[in-house]
Each structure stands twice: as structure tokens, then as C-alpha cells.
Design a protein around this motif. Structure first.
Motif, PDB file in Angstrom:
ATOM      1  N   THR A  74       0.853  -1.182   0.000  1.00 24.89           N
ATOM      2  CA  THR A  74       0.000   0.000   0.000  1.00 24.89           C
ATOM      3  C   THR A  74       0.891   1.234   0.000  1.00 24.89           C
ATOM      4  N   ARG A  75       0.284   2.372  -0.129  1.00 25.54           N
ATOM      5  CA  ARG A  75       1.049   3.619  -0.124  1.00 25.54           C
ATOM      6  C   ARG A  75       1.762   3.832   1.224  1.00 25.54           C
ATOM      7  N   GLU A  76       1.092   3.450   2.301  1.00 23.74           N
ATOM      8  CA  GLU A  76       1.658   3.648   3.642  1.00 23.74           C
ATOM      9  C   GLU A  76       2.547   2.499   4.097  1.00 23.74           C
ATOM     10  N   GLY A  77       2.418   1.339   3.477  1.00 23.51           N
ATOM     11  CA  GLY A  77       3.175   0.167   3.920  1.00 23.51           C
ATOM     12  C   GLY A  77       2.653  -1.089   3.264  1.00 23.51           C
ATOM     13  N   PHE A  78       2.024  -1.950   4.070  1.00 24.31           N
ATOM     14  CA  PHE A  78       1.532  -3.230   3.580  1.00 24.31           C
ATOM     15  C   PHE A  78       0.208  -3.567   4.245  1.00 24.31           C
ATOM     16  N   SER A  79      -0.525  -4.494   3.617  1.00 18.04           N
ATOM     17  CA  SER A  79      -1.757  -4.988   4.217  1.00 18.04           C
ATOM     18  C   SER A  79      -1.770  -6.508   4.149  1.00 18.04           C
ATOM     19  N   LEU A  80      -2.428  -7.105   5.127  1.00 15.24           N
ATOM     20  CA  LEU A  80      -2.630  -8.548   5.179  1.00 15.24           C
ATOM     21  C   LEU A  80      -4.121  -8.774   5.368  1.00 15.24           C
ATOM     22  N   THR A  81      -4.754  -9.476   4.425  1.00 14.31           N
ATOM     23  CA  THR A  81      -6.181  -9.769   4.503  1.00 14.31           C
ATOM     24  C   THR A  81      -6.365 -11.245   4.818  1.00 14.31           C
ATOM     25  N   VAL A  82      -7.162 -11.527   5.851  1.00 14.45           N
ATOM     26  CA  VAL A  82      -7.400 -12.896   6.314  1.00 14.45           C
ATOM     27  C   VAL A  82      -8.872 -13.052   6.708  1.00 14.45           C
ATOM     28  N   LEU A  93      -1.423 -12.801  18.777  1.00 13.53           N
ATOM     29  CA  LEU A  93       0.002 -13.023  18.545  1.00 13.53           C
ATOM     30  C   LEU A  93       0.796 -11.728  18.350  1.00 13.53           C
ATOM     31  N   VAL A  94       0.147 -10.694  17.845  1.00 17.21           N
ATOM     32  CA  VAL A  94       0.840  -9.470  17.439  1.00 17.21           C
ATOM     33  C   VAL A  94       0.349  -8.295  18.286  1.00 17.21           C
ATOM     34  N   PRO A  95       1.264  -7.499  18.841  1.00 15.39           N
ATOM     35  CA  PRO A  95       0.851  -6.322  19.613  1.00 15.39           C
ATOM     36  C   PRO A  95       0.003  -5.368  18.759  1.00 15.39           C
ATOM     37  N   SER A  96      -1.039  -4.841  19.352  1.00 11.23           N
ATOM     38  CA  SER A  96      -2.000  -4.015  18.612  1.00 11.23           C
ATOM     39  C   SER A  96      -1.421  -2.696  18.125  1.00 11.23           C
ATOM     40  N   ASP A  97      -0.280  -2.256  18.668  1.00 12.48           N
ATOM     41  CA  ASP A  97       0.307  -1.003  18.203  1.00 12.48           C
ATOM     42  C   ASP A  97       1.061  -1.155  16.880  1.00 12.48           C
ATOM     43  N   LEU A  98       1.138  -2.380  16.340  1.00 13.84           N
ATOM     44  CA  LEU A  98       1.821  -2.609  15.065  1.00 13.84           C
ATOM     45  C   LEU A  98       0.896  -2.498  13.856  1.00 13.84           C
ATOM     46  N   PHE A  99      -0.412  -2.376  14.068  1.00 14.08           N
ATOM     47  CA  PHE A  99      -1.351  -2.384  12.953  1.00 14.08           C
ATOM     48  C   PHE A  99      -2.618  -1.625  13.306  1.00 14.08           C
ATOM     49  N   TYR A 100      -3.410  -1.348  12.270  1.00 13.67           N
ATOM     50  CA  TYR A 100      -4.806  -0.967  12.481  1.00 13.67           C
ATOM     51  C   TYR A 100      -5.649  -1.817  11.545  1.00 13.67           C
ATOM     52  N   LEU A 101      -6.929  -1.969  11.875  1.00 16.04           N
ATOM     53  CA  LEU A 101      -7.788  -2.919  11.183  1.00 16.04           C
ATOM     54  C   LEU A 101      -8.832  -2.256  10.312  1.00 16.04           C
ATOM     55  N   GLU A 102      -9.142  -2.931   9.215  1.00 17.50           N
ATOM     56  CA  GLU A 102     -10.321  -2.647   8.407  1.00 17.50           C
ATOM     57  C   GLU A 102     -11.120  -3.932   8.393  1.00 17.50           C
ATOM     58  N   VAL A 108     -10.892  -9.575   7.328  1.00 17.59           N
ATOM     59  CA  VAL A 108     -10.297  -8.489   8.097  1.00 17.59           C
ATOM     60  C   VAL A 108      -8.968  -8.148   7.446  1.00 17.59           C
ATOM     61  N   THR A 109      -8.698  -6.859   7.279  1.00 19.43           N
ATOM     62  CA  THR A 109      -7.437  -6.421   6.689  1.00 19.43           C
ATOM     63  C   THR A 109      -6.613  -5.697   7.750  1.00 19.43           C
ATOM     64  N   PHE A 110      -5.400  -6.205   7.958  1.00 24.47           N
ATOM     65  CA  PHE A 110      -4.447  -5.564   8.856  1.00 24.47           C
ATOM     66  C   PHE A 110      -3.634  -4.578   8.026  1.00 24.47           C
ATOM     67  N   LYS A 111      -3.659  -3.315   8.387  1.00 26.93           N
ATOM     68  CA  LYS A 111      -2.875  -2.282   7.722  1.00 26.93           C
ATOM     69  C   LYS A 111      -1.643  -2.035   8.586  1.00 26.93           C
ATOM     70  N   SER A 113       2.311  -0.155   8.773  1.00 27.87           N
ATOM     71  CA  SER A 113       3.225   0.827   8.174  1.00 27.87           C
ATOM     72  C   SER A 113       4.514   0.138   7.738  1.00 27.87           C
ATOM     73  N   ARG A 114       5.232   0.772   6.843  1.00 25.83           N
ATOM     74  CA  ARG A 114       6.519   0.220   6.388  1.00 25.83           C
ATOM     75  C   ARG A 114       7.485   0.008   7.551  1.00 25.83           C
ATOM     76  N   ASN A 115       7.466   0.915   8.514  1.00 30.40           N
ATOM     77  CA  ASN A 115       8.370   0.819   9.665  1.00 30.40           C
ATOM     78  C   ASN A 115       8.067  -0.384  10.548  1.00 30.40           C
ATOM     79  N   GLU A 116       6.829  -0.797  10.607  1.00 29.81           N
ATOM     80  CA  GLU A 116       6.424  -1.895  11.489  1.00 29.81           C
ATOM     81  C   GLU A 116       6.314  -3.235  10.769  1.00 29.81           C
ATOM     82  N   TRP A 117       6.397  -3.240   9.432  1.00 28.12           N
ATOM     83  CA  TRP A 117       6.152  -4.458   8.669  1.00 28.12           C
ATOM     84  C   TRP A 117       7.108  -5.589   9.015  1.00 28.12           C
ATOM     85  N   ASN A 118       8.398  -5.319   9.174  1.00 30.75           N
ATOM     86  CA  ASN A 118       9.352  -6.387   9.482  1.00 30.75           C
ATOM     87  C   ASN A 118       8.963  -7.116  10.758  1.00 30.75           C
ATOM     88  N   ARG A 119       8.659  -6.382  11.800  1.00 32.79           N
ATOM     89  CA  ARG A 119       8.297  -7.002  13.075  1.00 32.79           C
ATOM     90  C   ARG A 119       6.977  -7.769  12.942  1.00 32.79           C
TER      91      ARG A 119
END
Length: 126
Positions: A74-82, A93-102, A108-111, A113-119
Motif C-alpha cells: 500500500t502507499r503507507e506500507g503493507f496490508s494482510l487480509t485474512v 500473537l501481534v501487539p496491537s500497536d503494530l497495525f490498524y484494522l479494516e 479483516v485487513t491488517f494495515k 506501516s513500512r516501519n512496522e512491517w518487518n516485526r
């Protein structure tokens, strides 16, 4: 079988052998992929990919639609849809400060940021 990711729900084929479970992490044991799983009763174990196929389904009999995880840039980073069931496991499994949800109807799509994607991706073994 496709490679699974963290949070993947596993639905037992035989409740006398295994209960439903969740993939915690993915590993590599020589020539095969291994999955650390946690049963709905809290038991933790490591199974090889062929054992997962033998004992579990990836789709619940209650769900009509299979949702394969989709990663997109995405423009801001990456998304994962599950699926919604998979998303609930990922939230554990993942701390909530690493993503926001749609949240849509069946996915559900996890949005992230590029900075948080590796973790984020490391925690899910993407």
C-alpha cells in the motif's frame, strides 16, 4: 499444502486425536516445514507439514468461504487480509500497536506501516 502463517486456525479432522488449534510459528527442520501449534485446550506441540494435513482441515465446516491470506503493498506500507477467525488469532500473537484494522463482512485487513512491517511479518512467519 500451502505454507501456513502464524494465527492460522486449524480445524480437527478427529476430535479424539487433536482438538482445534492455532499455528503459533513456523520453522524449518531439515527438509520439511514445522509448525508450532497451540490447541484450544492450551497444549503446545510441533508438527510437520504432513502431520498438519493428516490431522487438520484449514476450513471449518461452519464457514462457507475459504479466505487465503493476501499480502499487498500500500502507499503507507503493507496490508494482510485474512478470514475473521484467522484475524482473531493474529490479534493474540501481534501487539496491537503494530497495525490498524479494516473489518469487512467475512474478511479483516491488517494495515501495517513500512516501519512496522518487518516485526509484524516476523511474528506471523510471513
Amino acid at each position: 499444502m500451502k505454507r501456513l502463517i502464524g494465527g492460522q486456525p486449524l480445524y480437527t479432522k478427529n476430535e479424539f486425536s487433536f482438538s482445534n488449534a492455532t499455528v503459533l510459528c513456523v520453522g524449518n527442520s531439515g527438509k520439511s516445514i514445522t509448525y508450532q501449534i497451540r490447541s484450544e485446550h492450551g497444549n503446545i506441540g510441533v508438527l510437520k507439514d504432513y502431520e498438519i494435513e493428516e490431522h487438520f482441515n484449514l476450513l471449518s465446516t461452519d464457514h462457507d468461504l475459504a479466505v487465503e491470506p493476501i499480502v499487498e503493498s500500500t502507499r503507507e506500507g503493507f496490508s494482510l487480509t485474512v478470514s475473521t477467525a484467522h484475524a482473531e488469532n493474529i490479534k493474540n500473537l501481534v501487539p496491537s500497536d503494530l497495525f490498524y484494522l479494516e473489518d469487512n463482512e467475512s474478511v479483516v485487513t491488517f494495515k501495517v506501516s513500512r516501519n512496522e512491517w518487518n516485526r509484524f511479518s516476523e511474528l506471523l512467519s510471513l
